[in-house]
Motif scaffolding. Structure first.
Motif, PDB file in Angstrom:
ATOM      1  N   ASN A 191       0.801  -1.218   0.000  1.00 23.32           N
ATOM      2  CA  ASN A 191       0.000   0.000   0.000  1.00 23.32           C
ATOM      3  C   ASN A 191       0.837   1.273   0.000  1.00 23.32           C
ATOM      4  OD1 ASN A 191      -2.236  -1.653   0.096  1.00 23.32           O
ATOM      5  ND2 ASN A 191      -2.445  -1.519   2.321  1.00 23.32           N
ATOM      6  N   ASN A 192       2.143   1.118  -0.158  1.00 22.68           N
ATOM      7  CA  ASN A 192       3.051   2.265  -0.178  1.00 22.68           C
ATOM      8  C   ASN A 192       3.222   2.754  -1.615  1.00 22.68           C
ATOM      9  OD1 ASN A 192       5.231   4.064  -0.128  1.00 22.68           O
ATOM     10  ND2 ASN A 192       6.275   2.931   1.499  1.00 22.68           N
ATOM     11  N   LYS A 193       2.634   3.880  -1.934  1.00 25.07           N
ATOM     12  CA  LYS A 193       2.661   4.389  -3.311  1.00 25.07           C
ATOM     13  C   LYS A 193       4.074   4.667  -3.800  1.00 25.07           C
ATOM     14  CE  LYS A 193       0.662   7.986  -6.272  1.00 25.07           C
ATOM     15  NZ  LYS A 193      -0.249   9.171  -6.316  1.00 25.07           N
ATOM     16  N   SER A 194       4.937   5.118  -2.925  1.00 26.65           N
ATOM     17  CA  SER A 194       6.287   5.512  -3.341  1.00 26.65           C
ATOM     18  C   SER A 194       7.140   4.334  -3.782  1.00 26.65           C
ATOM     19  CB  SER A 194       6.989   6.270  -2.198  1.00 26.65           C
ATOM     20  OG  SER A 194       7.200   5.416  -1.082  1.00 26.65           O
ATOM     21  N   THR A 195       6.808   3.140  -3.312  1.00 28.60           N
ATOM     22  CA  THR A 195       7.606   1.955  -3.682  1.00 28.60           C
ATOM     23  C   THR A 195       6.827   0.950  -4.512  1.00 28.60           C
ATOM     24  OG1 THR A 195       7.002   0.829  -1.608  1.00 28.60           O
ATOM     25  CG2 THR A 195       9.024   2.164  -1.605  1.00 28.60           C
ATOM     26  N   ALA A 196       5.576   1.257  -4.833  1.00 30.30           N
ATOM     27  CA  ALA A 196       4.713   0.296  -5.538  1.00 30.30           C
ATOM     28  C   ALA A 196       5.211   0.015  -6.951  1.00 30.30           C
ATOM     29  CB  ALA A 196       3.283   0.817  -5.584  1.00 30.30           C
ATOM     30  N   ASN A 197       5.327  -1.254  -7.281  1.00 29.14           N
ATOM     31  CA  ASN A 197       5.667  -1.685  -8.641  1.00 29.14           C
ATOM     32  C   ASN A 197       4.372  -2.115  -9.320  1.00 29.14           C
ATOM     33  OD1 ASN A 197       6.659  -2.767 -10.991  1.00 29.14           O
ATOM     34  ND2 ASN A 197       7.781  -4.452 -10.022  1.00 29.14           N
ATOM     35  N   MET A 198       3.691  -1.147  -9.922  1.00 27.67           N
ATOM     36  CA  MET A 198       2.368  -1.432 -10.463  1.00 27.67           C
ATOM     37  C   MET A 198       2.414  -2.319 -11.710  1.00 27.67           C
ATOM     38  SD  MET A 198       0.322  -0.262  -8.298  1.00 27.67           S
ATOM     39  CE  MET A 198      -1.204  -0.531  -9.209  1.00 27.67           C
ATOM     40  N   SER A 199       3.540  -2.395 -12.378  1.00 28.75           N
ATOM     41  CA  SER A 199       3.646  -3.300 -13.527  1.00 28.75           C
ATOM     42  C   SER A 199       3.634  -4.754 -13.087  1.00 28.75           C
ATOM     43  CB  SER A 199       4.914  -3.008 -14.320  1.00 28.75           C
ATOM     44  OG  SER A 199       6.070  -3.258 -13.546  1.00 28.75           O
ATOM     45  N   ASP A 200       3.902  -4.991 -11.800  1.00 31.29           N
ATOM     46  CA  ASP A 200       3.922  -6.347 -11.241  1.00 31.29           C
ATOM     47  C   ASP A 200       2.692  -6.623 -10.378  1.00 31.29           C
ATOM     48  OD1 ASP A 200       5.317  -8.884 -10.753  1.00 31.29           O
ATOM     49  OD2 ASP A 200       5.756  -8.140  -8.741  1.00 31.29           O
ATOM     50  N   ARG A 201       1.841  -5.624 -10.191  1.00 34.60           N
ATOM     51  CA  ARG A 201       0.796  -5.717  -9.186  1.00 34.60           C
ATOM     52  C   ARG A 201      -0.260  -6.777  -9.507  1.00 34.60           C
ATOM     53  NH1 ARG A 201      -0.113  -2.583  -4.828  1.00 34.60           N
ATOM     54  NH2 ARG A 201       2.160  -2.748  -4.849  1.00 34.60           N
ATOM     55  N   TYR A 202      -0.722  -6.847 -10.750  1.00 34.06           N
ATOM     56  CA  TYR A 202      -1.712  -7.871 -11.103  1.00 34.06           C
ATOM     57  C   TYR A 202      -1.121  -9.263 -10.897  1.00 34.06           C
ATOM     58  CZ  TYR A 202      -4.992 -10.712 -13.799  1.00 34.06           C
ATOM     59  OH  TYR A 202      -5.890 -11.681 -14.189  1.00 34.06           O
ATOM     60  N   ASN A 203       0.125  -9.458 -11.312  1.00 35.42           N
ATOM     61  CA  ASN A 203       0.787 -10.755 -11.134  1.00 35.42           C
ATOM     62  C   ASN A 203       0.840 -11.135  -9.654  1.00 35.42           C
ATOM     63  OD1 ASN A 203       1.322 -10.244 -13.853  1.00 35.42           O
ATOM     64  ND2 ASN A 203       3.446  -9.650 -13.484  1.00 35.42           N
ATOM     65  N   VAL A 204       1.192 -10.164  -8.830  1.00 35.85           N
ATOM     66  CA  VAL A 204       1.262 -10.400  -7.386  1.00 35.85           C
ATOM     67  C   VAL A 204      -0.111 -10.759  -6.830  1.00 35.85           C
ATOM     68  CG1 VAL A 204       1.633  -9.274  -5.150  1.00 35.85           C
ATOM     69  CG2 VAL A 204       3.304  -8.992  -6.987  1.00 35.85           C
ATOM     70  N   SER A 205      -1.145 -10.062  -7.293  1.00 38.48           N
ATOM     71  CA  SER A 205      -2.488 -10.338  -6.772  1.00 38.48           C
ATOM     72  C   SER A 205      -2.908 -11.768  -7.075  1.00 38.48           C
ATOM     73  CB  SER A 205      -3.502  -9.349  -7.355  1.00 38.48           C
ATOM     74  OG  SER A 205      -3.827  -9.618  -8.713  1.00 38.48           O
ATOM     75  N   LYS A 206      -2.490 -12.294  -8.214  1.00 36.23           N
ATOM     76  CA  LYS A 206      -2.856 -13.666  -8.574  1.00 36.23           C
ATOM     77  C   LYS A 206      -2.005 -14.688  -7.822  1.00 36.23           C
ATOM     78  CE  LYS A 206      -6.291 -12.514 -10.886  1.00 36.23           C
ATOM     79  NZ  LYS A 206      -7.645 -12.850 -10.382  1.00 36.23           N
ATOM     80  N   LEU A 207      -0.795 -14.312  -7.456  1.00 37.52           N
ATOM     81  CA  LEU A 207       0.007 -15.174  -6.583  1.00 37.52           C
ATOM     82  C   LEU A 207      -0.628 -15.214  -5.195  1.00 37.52           C
ATOM     83  CD1 LEU A 207       2.523 -16.845  -5.914  1.00 37.52           C
ATOM     84  CD2 LEU A 207       3.744 -14.688  -5.512  1.00 37.52           C
ATOM     85  N   LEU A 208      -1.055 -14.075  -4.699  1.00 37.35           N
ATOM     86  CA  LEU A 208      -1.716 -14.036  -3.399  1.00 37.35           C
ATOM     87  C   LEU A 208      -3.007 -14.846  -3.407  1.00 37.35           C
ATOM     88  CD1 LEU A 208      -1.270 -10.264  -2.426  1.00 37.35           C
ATOM     89  CD2 LEU A 208       0.122 -12.213  -1.720  1.00 37.35           C
TER      90      LEU A 208
END
Length: 324
Positions: A191-208
């Motif tokens: 949830n930290n905007k300054s460090t968020a890697n949004m290009s990886d975010r969908y991939n991470v959500s599916k891993l979670l």
């Protein structure tokens, strides 16, 4: 390289078979049922005999248009399709929807947790980045809240019910750098905007989501609950998931590479009718596949995510993770 070969095989050589399982007399809920894969899954299940289909979506007018399309193409009887509001970016919407299910539906045979978003724009929804709220936290909250109705249906009608999560093979390429933090800090880091890697975010959500699947299924064995919990992966499909990435190049790739939504939807319908051998399993293209990235039963990271997630869910609705 293995993922590339698998992608080529799935997109151009192999496709999941058309579903044939009977849904006669069954009631199914499809989140994100107003378009794309969800809409085509609804169409298929109606043709296979479903007596009631609940399209759960945030845009009621779009849902009503989808219902009209389904009625015209399936010639289903009046009342087969209902459109209910469900906004997965809002925890209160998830809670209200679940209360309505418990109050108004005599039975629920399958829940297809299909709705999701893919965005590279950082937005906060509730207390999380919106992808995490929608794809992970709200999906998990909904699963816990609807599981009792699925158990009740299984027991009352001497059958097995289904909770099917739409996953993605992109979990395999998730970098998930946010996991390299102290215990209890994974979601805060996401949830930290300054460090968020949004290009990886969908991939991470599916891993979670896969972590959630495995822990949830282990917590509620089929032998005692009667509920089969699995995760399907439909492949790269022409769907509304890509709406925030619409441009000439993306649209060109979709035209030449993507499966038709109807083909991808076959995996959703399979998941909602598969046998108990799929409980707790990742099932791309209607076949069980061992997850990659060290997703073992005793994965330390899996347990860390699950522990943090349950704490978040308990803050939203105390006691929700201990429902029996």
């Amino acid at each position: 390289m293995v993922l590339l070969f698998d992608f080529i095989y799935r997109q151009f050589i192999h496709e999941p078979p058309p579903p044939t399982a009977s849904f006669k007399g069954k009631t199914v809920i499809v989140t994100g049922g107003s378009g794309g894969l969800g809409l085509e899954a609804c169409r298929s299940m109606i043709r296979l005999g479903a007596s009631q289909v609940i399209i759960a979506c945030r845009n009621i007018e779009k849902g009503k248009a989808a219902a009209k399309d389904l009625e015209a193409t399936t010639s289903c009887s009046s009342g087969t399709i209902q459109v209910w509001n469900l906004n997965l970016s809002s925890f209160s919407s998830v809670q209200a929807f679940s209360k309505r299910v418990a109050a108004e539906l005599p039975r629920v045979d399958a829940v297809l947790a299909n709705a999701g978003i893919a965005t590279r724009t950082f937005r906060i929804s509730e207390d999380n980045e919106e992808t995490i709220t929608t794809n992970v936290v709200s999906m998990s909250l909904l699963a816990f809240l609807l599981h009792p109705k699925l158990r009740e249906t299984a027991s009352k009608h001497n059958t097995q019910t289904h909770l099917t999560i739409t996953g993605s093979e992109l979990y395999e390429v998730a970098a998930f750098k946010e996991s390299k933090v102290p215990d209890g800090q994974i979601f805060a880091t996401l949830n930290n905007k300054s460090t968020a890697n949004m290009s990886d975010r969908y991939n991470v959500s599916k891993l979670l989501d896969l972590y959630v699947l495995r822990e949830f299924a282990a917590s509620f064995p089929v032998s005692s609950s009667g509920v089969i919990i699995n995760c399907i992966a439909p492949g790269f499909c022409s769907s509304e998931l890509h709406r925030e990435h619409s441009n000439a190049f993306t649209n060109f790739l979709i035209r030449i590479l993507a499966r038709k939504a109807e083909v991808g939807a076959r995996t959703l319908v399979y998941g909602a009718s598969a046998g108990k051998e799929t409980h707790g399993q990742y099932v791309p293209d209607c076949k069980i596949k061992a997850p990659q990235k060290g997703l073992g039963e005793n994965s330390e990271l899996q347990h860390r995510v699950w522990t943090e997630l349950k704490k978040k869910l308990e803050l939203i609705q105390p006691g929700v993770t201990s429902l029996t």
